[in-house]
Design an enzyme around this catalytic site. Structure first.
Site, PDB file in Angstrom:
ATOM      1  N   LYS A 125       0.869  -1.187   0.000  1.00 40.42           N
ATOM      2  CA  LYS A 125       0.000   0.000   0.000  1.00 40.42           C
ATOM      3  C   LYS A 125       0.898   1.228   0.000  1.00 40.42           C
ATOM      4  CE  LYS A 125      -4.497   0.893   0.384  1.00 40.42           C
ATOM      5  NZ  LYS A 125      -5.581   0.070  -0.125  1.00 40.42           N
TER       6      LYS A 125
HETATM    7  P1  NAD Z   1     -13.203   7.998  -2.676  1.00 37.36           P
HETATM    8  O1  NAD Z   1     -12.168   9.024  -2.410  1.00 37.36           O
HETATM    9  O2  NAD Z   1     -13.690   7.768  -4.066  1.00 37.36           O
HETATM   10  O3  NAD Z   1     -14.524   8.303  -1.782  1.00 37.36           O
HETATM   11  C1  NAD Z   1     -14.489   8.504  -0.411  1.00 37.36           C
HETATM   12  C2  NAD Z   1     -15.865   8.984   0.044  1.00 37.36           C
HETATM   13  O4  NAD Z   1     -15.843   9.124   1.470  1.00 37.36           O
HETATM   14  C3  NAD Z   1     -16.255  10.355  -0.519  1.00 37.36           C
HETATM   15  O5  NAD Z   1     -17.655  10.380  -0.750  1.00 37.36           O
HETATM   16  C4  NAD Z   1     -15.896  11.295   0.634  1.00 37.36           C
HETATM   17  O6  NAD Z   1     -16.620  12.519   0.616  1.00 37.36           O
HETATM   18  C5  NAD Z   1     -16.280  10.435   1.804  1.00 37.36           C
HETATM   19  N1  NAD Z   1     -15.630  10.854   3.049  1.00 37.36           N
HETATM   20  C6  NAD Z   1     -14.357  11.263   3.247  1.00 37.36           C
HETATM   21  N2  NAD Z   1     -14.181  11.614   4.532  1.00 37.36           N
HETATM   22  C7  NAD Z   1     -15.363  11.401   5.144  1.00 37.36           C
HETATM   23  C8  NAD Z   1     -15.822  11.573   6.465  1.00 37.36           C
HETATM   24  N3  NAD Z   1     -15.016  12.041   7.424  1.00 37.36           N
HETATM   25  N4  NAD Z   1     -17.105  11.221   6.754  1.00 37.36           N
HETATM   26  C9  NAD Z   1     -17.916  10.746   5.781  1.00 37.36           C
HETATM   27  N5  NAD Z   1     -17.557  10.577   4.515  1.00 37.36           N
HETATM   28  C10 NAD Z   1     -16.295  10.903   4.207  1.00 37.36           C
HETATM   29  O7  NAD Z   1     -12.639   6.640  -2.022  1.00 37.36           O
HETATM   30  P2  NAD Z   1     -13.050   5.163  -2.383  1.00 37.36           P
HETATM   31  O8  NAD Z   1     -12.141   4.679  -3.441  1.00 37.36           O
HETATM   32  O9  NAD Z   1     -14.525   5.062  -2.547  1.00 37.36           O
HETATM   33  O10 NAD Z   1     -12.599   4.397  -1.044  1.00 37.36           O
HETATM   34  C11 NAD Z   1     -13.449   4.347   0.104  1.00 37.36           C
HETATM   35  C12 NAD Z   1     -12.938   3.260   1.045  1.00 37.36           C
HETATM   36  O11 NAD Z   1     -12.922   2.005   0.364  1.00 37.36           O
HETATM   37  C13 NAD Z   1     -11.511   3.459   1.549  1.00 37.36           C
HETATM   38  O12 NAD Z   1     -11.440   2.945   2.858  1.00 37.36           O
HETATM   39  C14 NAD Z   1     -10.686   2.597   0.622  1.00 37.36           C
HETATM   40  O13 NAD Z   1      -9.470   2.183   1.197  1.00 37.36           O
HETATM   41  C15 NAD Z   1     -11.622   1.430   0.425  1.00 37.36           C
HETATM   42  N6  NAD Z   1     -11.365   0.667  -0.787  1.00 37.36           N
HETATM   43  C16 NAD Z   1     -11.409   1.242  -2.028  1.00 37.36           C
HETATM   44  C17 NAD Z   1     -11.197   0.455  -3.155  1.00 37.36           C
HETATM   45  C18 NAD Z   1     -11.315   1.014  -4.545  1.00 37.36           C
HETATM   46  O14 NAD Z   1     -11.263   0.228  -5.503  1.00 37.36           O
HETATM   47  N7  NAD Z   1     -11.504   2.307  -4.732  1.00 37.36           N
HETATM   48  C19 NAD Z   1     -10.894  -0.914  -3.014  1.00 37.36           C
HETATM   49  C20 NAD Z   1     -10.861  -1.470  -1.733  1.00 37.36           C
HETATM   50  C21 NAD Z   1     -11.106  -0.672  -0.634  1.00 37.36           C
END
Ligand code: NAD
Length: 409
Positions: A102
């Site tokens: 990561k």
């Molecule tokens: P992203 O940046 O696209 O979206 C994050 C979302 O969370 C946004 O809507 C943002 O406004 C919101 N957010 C941020 N801070 C916040 C808070 N304090 N309270 C409420 N909402 C808040 O990110 P993503 O890619 O959707 O990732 C989200 C989670 O999923 C992370 O934990 C990431 O590690 C995990 N994840 C993502 C992927 C992927 O393929 N993108 C894969 C596995 C895990």
């Protein structure tokens, strides 16, 4: 409890069930390599800025290491290491030939101009290009990064190493990305939510759902479940949480975010806080934003019957104990959000073979991988009377441990 302490706690709980020796536990917990770099650059206004970037390479026993790159102001070494170790178990649970890594930069990407974001990304690649590679360590998007950032990474890496699309996944389709990668994590969350409900003779169409976070993962999960007939009564982003007892029209919310970049201003029955969303009386709660949102302070107030961990590490161990005592079923992150890395693997396979799959094939293969992993986790949990989380760790640790021993230490 720090993110790494939480991740290690879950590992140790499963290692205890497996009777894994302390030496083997130490070997599997210790990261292979920790990289910390300075990313210095001139900003648009001529000022010098210095950012700190990380790439934690946790384990490569089963193949090249794989894991996202996060641009977020809360990124630190502890969190990145915790997330790298989760990737090791995650890739093993879904049985794809990868290890775990990561990376990230401690920066709020919204504070940068487009040019600054590109320059910072390219400078980061300059620092990492000799420790990453299609057969060494393959980054992907995570919070604060997207297909455009991946495009800059490929382009910068290729300046050193020539044509190499398999160096990152989550690329734009025009640059050898895969159909279905963008939706994959959220789609996987949706598929697995249905599989979990199915074990209790329930369906999505008779369930209410609350989703925290409406970015890549949250919005695609909402879209999938809405299409399956579920009533998604609450969604949220950093601007707050939006509640509608009749169910939010998810395609309208997605269109709104596409236009405005945020849910702020989206019309709904009532606004609640992100904290209140976690405590709503719904069937399924899906935390899909940050880690550590359910702690001993609020876990006792959770009223959902099922929690699907779309984010990485949303439930800390103390909260996990409380949820278990309330008989709330938690589908753990190392399987729940593994759809993304699974389709990343498909993208890498296509890049290596110079052969493009269509969307149907990607969706079918994704469904097969996740269903097989879910069924295995479920049968181990049932057979050994352990939580779904411990069962998933048991599978992951077992596979990594056996590969390590067979290869020779
Ligand atoms: P992203 O940046 O696209 O979206 C994050 C979302 O969370 C946004 O809507 C943002 O406004 C919101 N957010 C941020 N801070 C916040 C808070 N304090 N309270 C409420 N909402 C808040 O990110 P993503 O890619 O959707 O990732 C989200 C989670 O999923 C992370 O934990 C990431 O590690 C995990 N994840 C993502 C992927 C992927 O393929 N993108 C894969 C596995 C895990």
């Amino acid at each position: 409890m720090s993110a790494y302490e939480s991740a290690s706690h879950y590992f140790q709980t499963a290692a205890g069930v497996m009777d894994l020796s302390p030496n083997m536990q130490k070997l599997l917990l210790t990261p292979e390599r920790e990289v910390k770099v300075q990313v210095a650059m001139k900003m648009d206004n001529g000022d010098i800025a210095t950012f700190v970037g990380f790439r934690m390479q946790h384990n490569s026993a089963r193949g090249p290491m794989k894991g996202g790159l996060r641009f977020h102001h809360e990124v630190d070494a502890d969190e990145v290491l915790a997330l790298a170790s989760l990737m090791t178990w995650k890739t093993a649970v879904v049985d794809i030939p990868y290890g775990g890594a990561k990376g990230g930069i401690s920066v709020d990407p919204r504070s940068l101009s487009g040019n600054e974001l590109e320059l910072m990304t390219r400078k980061f690649v300059d620092e990492l290009q000799d420790v990453i590679g299609p057969d060494k360590d393959i980054p992907a998007p995570d919070m604060g990064t997207n297909a455009q950032v991946m495009a800059w990474i490929v382009n910068q890496y290729e300046k050193f190493h020539g044509f190499n699309p398999a160096i990152v996944t989550g690329k734009p389709l025009e640059l050898h990305g895969a159909d279905g990668r963008e939706e994959a994590t959220g789609r996987g969350v949706g598929l697995l939510t249905e599989a979990l409900l199915g074990k209790f003779d329930r369906t999505a169409s008779e369930s209410t759902i609350a989703i925290q976070g409406f970015g890549n993962v949250g919005s695609w999960a909402a879209d999938y479940l809405h299409s399956a007939g579920a009533r998604v009564v609450a969604i949220s982003d950093i601007s707050g949480a939006f509640y509608d007892s009749k169910g939010i029209h998810i395609p309208a919310a997605i269109a709104y975010v596409r236009e405005h970049g945020t849910l702020k201003g989206f019309e709904t029955e009532k606004m609640i806080t992100n904290e209140e969303l976690l405590e709503l009386e719904v069937d399924v709660l899906i935390p899909a934003a940050l880690g550590g949102v359910l702690t001993k302070e609020n876990a006792g107030n959770v009223r959902a019957s099922y929690i699907v961990e779309a984010a990485n590490g949303p439930v800390d161990p103390e909260a996990d104990d409380i949820l278990q005592s309330k008989e709330i079923i938690v589908l753990p992150d190392i399987l729940a959000n593994a759809g993304g890395v699974t389709v990343s693997y498909f993208e890498w396979v296509q890049n290596q073979q110079y052969f493009k799959w269509d969307l149907d094939r990607t969706r079918n293969e994704l469904s097969k991988k996740l269903t097989a992993a879910f069924d295995k986790m479920w049968s181990i949990a049932t057979e050994k009377h352990i939580s779904l989380r411990s069962a998933a760790y048991l599978i992951g640790i077992g596979r990594v441990g056996r590969a390590t021993v067979l290869a020779g230490i």
